[in-house]
Design a protein around this motif. Structure first.
Motif, mmCIF file in Angstrom:
data_model
loop_
_atom_site.group_PDB
_atom_site.id
_atom_site.type_symbol
_atom_site.label_atom_id
_atom_site.label_comp_id
_atom_site.label_asym_id
_atom_site.label_seq_id
_atom_site.Cartn_x
_atom_site.Cartn_y
_atom_site.Cartn_z
ATOM 1 N N ALA A 127 78.015 34.679 14.455
ATOM 2 C CA ALA A 127 77.798 35.216 13.116
ATOM 3 C C ALA A 127 79.060 35.906 12.604
ATOM 4 O O ALA A 127 79.426 35.750 11.437
ATOM 5 N N GLU A 128 79.733 36.636 13.458
ATOM 6 C CA GLU A 128 80.986 37.288 13.044
ATOM 7 C C GLU A 128 82.011 36.261 12.588
ATOM 8 O O GLU A 128 82.693 36.459 11.583
ATOM 9 N N ARG A 129 82.105 35.154 13.307
ATOM 10 C CA ARG A 129 83.082 34.116 12.944
ATOM 11 C C ARG A 129 82.714 33.456 11.618
ATOM 12 O O ARG A 129 83.582 33.203 10.777
ATOM 13 N N VAL A 130 81.434 33.182 11.422
ATOM 14 C CA VAL A 130 80.984 32.579 10.157
ATOM 15 C C VAL A 130 81.288 33.530 8.998
ATOM 16 O O VAL A 130 81.833 33.116 7.963
ATOM 17 N N GLY A 158 78.507 22.935 6.192
ATOM 18 C CA GLY A 158 79.116 22.017 7.155
ATOM 19 C C GLY A 158 80.614 22.227 7.307
ATOM 20 O O GLY A 158 81.155 22.112 8.407
ATOM 21 N N ASP A 159 81.294 22.535 6.195
ATOM 22 C CA ASP A 159 82.734 22.812 6.257
ATOM 23 C C ASP A 159 83.015 24.001 7.168
ATOM 24 O O ASP A 159 83.956 23.982 7.962
ATOM 25 N N VAL A 160 82.204 25.042 7.029
ATOM 26 C CA VAL A 160 82.397 26.245 7.847
ATOM 27 C C VAL A 160 82.205 25.900 9.319
ATOM 28 O O VAL A 160 83.026 26.266 10.169
ATOM 29 N N ALA A 161 81.133 25.177 9.645
ATOM 30 C CA ALA A 161 80.879 24.787 11.030
ATOM 31 C C ALA A 161 82.016 23.917 11.570
ATOM 32 O O ALA A 161 82.469 24.106 12.706
ATOM 33 N N GLU A 162 82.499 22.988 10.739
ATOM 34 C CA GLU A 162 83.600 22.119 11.159
ATOM 35 C C GLU A 162 84.867 22.932 11.402
ATOM 36 O O GLU A 162 85.583 22.713 12.375
ATOM 37 N N TRP A 163 85.148 23.885 10.526
ATOM 38 C CA TRP A 163 86.333 24.727 10.683
ATOM 39 C C TRP A 163 86.262 25.504 11.989
ATOM 40 O O TRP A 163 87.250 25.621 12.712
ATOM 41 N N LEU A 164 85.069 26.026 12.297
ATOM 42 C CA LEU A 164 84.883 26.813 13.520
ATOM 43 C C LEU A 164 84.797 25.928 14.766
ATOM 44 O O LEU A 164 84.898 26.434 15.887
ATOM 45 N N GLU A 165 84.587 24.609 14.554
ATOM 46 C CA GLU A 165 84.375 23.669 15.653
ATOM 47 C C GLU A 165 83.211 24.117 16.531
ATOM 48 O O GLU A 165 83.241 24.005 17.755
ATOM 49 N N GLU A 166 82.167 24.620 15.850
ATOM 50 C CA GLU A 166 80.994 25.116 16.564
ATOM 51 C C GLU A 166 79.805 25.144 15.612
ATOM 52 O O GLU A 166 79.951 25.488 14.445
ATOM 53 N N GLY A 167 78.634 24.791 16.123
ATOM 54 C CA GLY A 167 77.430 24.835 15.307
ATOM 55 C C GLY A 167 77.414 23.714 14.286
ATOM 56 O O GLY A 167 78.156 22.742 14.374
ATOM 57 N N GLY A 168 76.532 23.870 13.328
ATOM 58 C CA GLY A 168 76.390 22.887 12.268
ATOM 59 C C GLY A 168 75.934 23.581 11.004
ATOM 60 O O GLY A 168 75.805 24.809 10.965
ATOM 61 N N GLY A 175 74.731 38.976 3.252
ATOM 62 C CA GLY A 175 74.702 39.841 2.078
ATOM 63 C C GLY A 175 75.923 40.725 1.898
ATOM 64 O O GLY A 175 76.216 41.159 0.795
ATOM 65 N N ALA A 176 76.666 40.978 2.963
ATOM 66 C CA ALA A 176 77.827 41.868 2.886
ATOM 67 C C ALA A 176 79.132 41.117 2.623
ATOM 68 O O ALA A 176 80.188 41.736 2.546
ATOM 69 N N VAL A 177 79.064 39.800 2.501
ATOM 70 C CA VAL A 177 80.254 38.987 2.246
ATOM 71 C C VAL A 177 80.005 38.173 0.977
ATOM 72 O O VAL A 177 78.889 38.136 0.471
ATOM 73 N N PRO A 178 81.019 37.512 0.430
ATOM 74 C CA PRO A 178 80.813 36.683 -0.768
ATOM 75 C C PRO A 178 79.996 35.428 -0.446
ATOM 76 O O PRO A 178 80.504 34.301 -0.359
ATOM 77 N N TRP A 179 78.703 35.607 -0.272
ATOM 78 C CA TRP A 179 77.765 34.555 0.133
ATOM 79 C C TRP A 179 77.760 33.370 -0.822
ATOM 80 O O TRP A 179 77.495 32.246 -0.421
ATOM 81 N N TRP A 180 78.051 33.620 -2.086
ATOM 82 C CA TRP A 180 78.013 32.557 -3.096
ATOM 83 C C TRP A 180 79.118 31.532 -2.893
ATOM 84 O O TRP A 180 79.089 30.468 -3.488
ATOM 85 N N ARG A 181 80.077 31.813 -2.032
ATOM 86 C CA ARG A 181 81.169 30.878 -1.773
ATOM 87 C C ARG A 181 80.865 29.905 -0.637
ATOM 88 O O ARG A 181 81.671 29.020 -0.362
ATOM 89 N N VAL A 182 79.732 30.067 0.033
ATOM 90 C CA VAL A 182 79.287 29.123 1.070
ATOM 91 C C VAL A 182 78.072 28.420 0.483
ATOM 92 O O VAL A 182 77.055 29.052 0.211
ATOM 93 N N VAL A 183 78.189 27.113 0.278
ATOM 94 C CA VAL A 183 77.237 26.392 -0.569
ATOM 95 C C VAL A 183 76.727 25.105 0.068
ATOM 96 O O VAL A 183 77.267 24.631 1.062
ATOM 97 N N ARG A 184 75.737 24.543 -0.591
ATOM 98 C CA ARG A 184 75.218 23.231 -0.201
ATOM 99 C C ARG A 184 76.239 22.154 -0.562
ATOM 100 O O ARG A 184 76.987 22.282 -1.528
ATOM 101 N N ALA A 185 76.244 21.083 0.183
ATOM 102 C CA ALA A 185 77.211 19.998 -0.033
ATOM 103 C C ALA A 185 77.031 19.309 -1.380
ATOM 104 O O ALA A 185 77.997 18.767 -1.923
ATOM 105 N N VAL A 203 72.965 31.999 9.656
ATOM 106 C CA VAL A 203 73.814 33.195 9.683
ATOM 107 C C VAL A 203 73.927 33.788 8.288
ATOM 108 O O VAL A 203 73.772 34.997 8.097
ATOM 109 N N MET A 204 74.175 32.936 7.300
ATOM 110 C CA MET A 204 74.333 33.435 5.933
ATOM 111 C C MET A 204 73.032 34.067 5.431
ATOM 112 O O MET A 204 73.063 35.087 4.744
ATOM 113 N N ALA A 205 71.900 33.479 5.784
ATOM 114 C CA ALA A 205 70.607 34.029 5.349
ATOM 115 C C ALA A 205 70.342 35.387 5.991
ATOM 116 O O ALA A 205 69.820 36.297 5.342
ATOM 117 N N LEU A 206 70.712 35.535 7.246
ATOM 118 C CA LEU A 206 70.427 36.783 7.965
ATOM 119 C C LEU A 206 71.455 37.880 7.717
ATOM 120 O O LEU A 206 71.102 39.051 7.644
#
Length: 125
Positions: free
Chosen positions: A18-21, A37-47, A60-70, A54-57
């Protein structure tokens, strides 16, 4: 153990994944987006689902609107808040046709998608 002593400990126990995401989400420049998917690919972990969880849980403390559906669709339930952020940051949007339900725009993924190569390097603070 009292409830008061449990709360600070829980806040400190953010899972490492979660910290990495969240670190990636914080580094996406204003006006740009990455898919789950881009975030998971960048981290080379998860999907995408793990990143979404992670974003749902914790997002809220980060710019959540910048991680989006494909597909560029706005996050259900948070469309108007996200749209305010996108307009404030100048994120590229595609206006919805009049026939579209709610007439909400979508993110123009071709123009707004960030590849992680510009801006602050990922993995640094």
């Amino acid at each position: 153990m009292s409830r008061e002593s449990e709360e600070p400990r829980a806040a400190e126990e953010l899972p490492a994944y979660a910290e990495r995401v969240l670190d990636v989400a914080e580094r996406i420049p204003p006006g740009r987006v990455m898919t789950y998917g881009d975030v998971a690919e960048w981290l080379e972990e998860g999907g995408p689902r793990q990143v979404g969880r992670v974003m749902a849980l914790y997002g809220g403390a980060v710019p959540w609107w910048r991680v989006v559906r494909a597909d560029g669709a706005l996050l259900p339930g948070s469309e108007l808040r996200a749209l305010d952020h996108y307009r404030e940051e100048g994120t590229a949007l595609r206006e919805a046709p009049r026939s579209a339900e709610g007439h909400l725009p979508k993110i123009d993924m071709r123009r707004a998608r960030w590849d992680g190569t510009t801006g602050p390097p990922l993995g640094t603070s």
